[in-house]
Motif scaffolding. Structure first.
Motif, mmCIF file in Angstrom:
data_model
loop_
_atom_site.group_PDB
_atom_site.id
_atom_site.type_symbol
_atom_site.label_atom_id
_atom_site.label_comp_id
_atom_site.label_asym_id
_atom_site.label_seq_id
_atom_site.Cartn_x
_atom_site.Cartn_y
_atom_site.Cartn_z
ATOM 1 N N ASP A 1 -20.579 30.819 -68.657
ATOM 2 C CA ASP A 1 -20.315 29.804 -67.642
ATOM 3 C C ASP A 1 -21.598 29.199 -67.079
ATOM 4 O OD1 ASP A 1 -17.667 30.302 -68.134
ATOM 5 O OD2 ASP A 1 -17.371 31.537 -66.333
ATOM 6 N N ASP A 2 -22.771 29.672 -67.557
ATOM 7 C CA ASP A 2 -24.034 29.021 -67.227
ATOM 8 C C ASP A 2 -24.247 27.800 -68.115
ATOM 9 O OD1 ASP A 2 -24.491 30.320 -69.653
ATOM 10 O OD2 ASP A 2 -26.401 31.214 -69.023
ATOM 11 N N MET A 3 -23.225 27.511 -68.959
ATOM 12 C CA MET A 3 -23.216 26.351 -69.862
ATOM 13 C C MET A 3 -24.345 26.432 -70.882
ATOM 14 S SD MET A 3 -20.544 24.911 -68.926
ATOM 15 C CE MET A 3 -19.511 25.473 -67.576
ATOM 16 N N ARG A 4 -24.506 27.619 -71.456
ATOM 17 C CA ARG A 4 -25.519 27.846 -72.481
ATOM 18 C C ARG A 4 -24.940 28.670 -73.613
ATOM 19 N NH1 ARG A 4 -27.269 24.280 -70.080
ATOM 20 N NH2 ARG A 4 -29.225 24.088 -68.971
ATOM 21 N N PHE A 5 -25.518 28.475 -74.802
ATOM 22 C CA PHE A 5 -25.264 29.319 -75.959
ATOM 23 C C PHE A 5 -26.470 30.241 -76.106
ATOM 24 C CE2 PHE A 5 -22.742 25.582 -77.192
ATOM 25 C CZ PHE A 5 -21.589 26.162 -77.675
ATOM 26 N N MET B 1 -24.735 22.399 -72.736
ATOM 27 C CA MET B 1 -24.187 23.464 -73.584
ATOM 28 C C MET B 1 -24.245 23.018 -75.040
ATOM 29 S SD MET B 1 -20.838 25.732 -72.842
ATOM 30 C CE MET B 1 -20.621 27.295 -73.679
ATOM 31 N N THR B 2 -25.462 23.097 -75.596
ATOM 32 C CA THR B 2 -25.731 22.624 -76.947
ATOM 33 C C THR B 2 -26.665 23.596 -77.655
ATOM 34 O OG1 THR B 2 -27.669 21.345 -76.280
ATOM 35 C CG2 THR B 2 -25.537 20.207 -76.212
ATOM 36 N N GLY B 3 -26.768 23.435 -78.957
ATOM 37 C CA GLY B 3 -27.696 24.227 -79.751
ATOM 38 C C GLY B 3 -27.988 23.529 -81.061
#
Length: 165
Positions: free
Chosen positions: A60-64, A154-156
């Protein structure tokens, strides 16, 4: 008059459930065979060809985590998305351009439901898998396209290294 009220009630119910479709429900996995369509970033893979599983944690920190992975051209990989957050997240593989366009469409139509072999929708505390054959070298992207998540970063990235000679 009863028929009109019934139709209006049904329409209201359908539109209400559709508007919350993406945020509050886990997308059902289709039991039909996977359609293998060549994309710039590869093609759906066969589970029996997987030689490597990469777990990507979503929160939910909007990270991968990790936010960058490397694979080799020709690899069939299981990307296992583990949702460690309290809300629905997804992982969608694509190009930066296509993901950006899809994210904009999701903002306009948040109830939009989609199920492609290059995406997994993962409920809180669950995992979802993408089995993908990376048959083209290059730099590609992945993202959570739920409205607000992509915009929050929220990308990688996926680097597909050229096949060994």
């Amino acid at each position: 008059m009863k028929t009109i009220k019934f139709i209006a009630a049904c329409a209201l119910w359908i539109s209400a459930s559709a508007s919350f479709g993406h945020e509050n429900s886990h997308h059902a996995t289709s039991s039909s065979p996977v359609v293998k369509e060549q994309k710039d970033w590869g093609i759906a893979g066969d589970a029996k060809a997987v030689r490597r599983t990469i777990t990507l944690r979503m929160g939910d920190d909007m990270r991968f985590s990790p936010s960058h992975i490397e694979v080799r051209e020709g690899d069939t990989v299981r990307l296992r998305a583990a949702n460690k957050g309290k809300v629905l997240h997804e992982i969608v593989i694509g190009t930066k351009t296509e993901l950006g366009q899809h994210a904009e469409m999701m903002k306009k139509h948040p109830g939009m439901e989609h199920d492609e072999p290059y995406m997994a929708h993962v409920a809180s505390g669950k995992t979802g898998d993408i089995v993908w054959h990376f048959n083209r070298a290059g730099s590609f992207d992945f993202a959570c396209l739920i409205p607000g998540h992509y915009q929050a970063g929220m990308t990688g990235t996926i680097t597909v290294l050229p096949r060994n000679p």
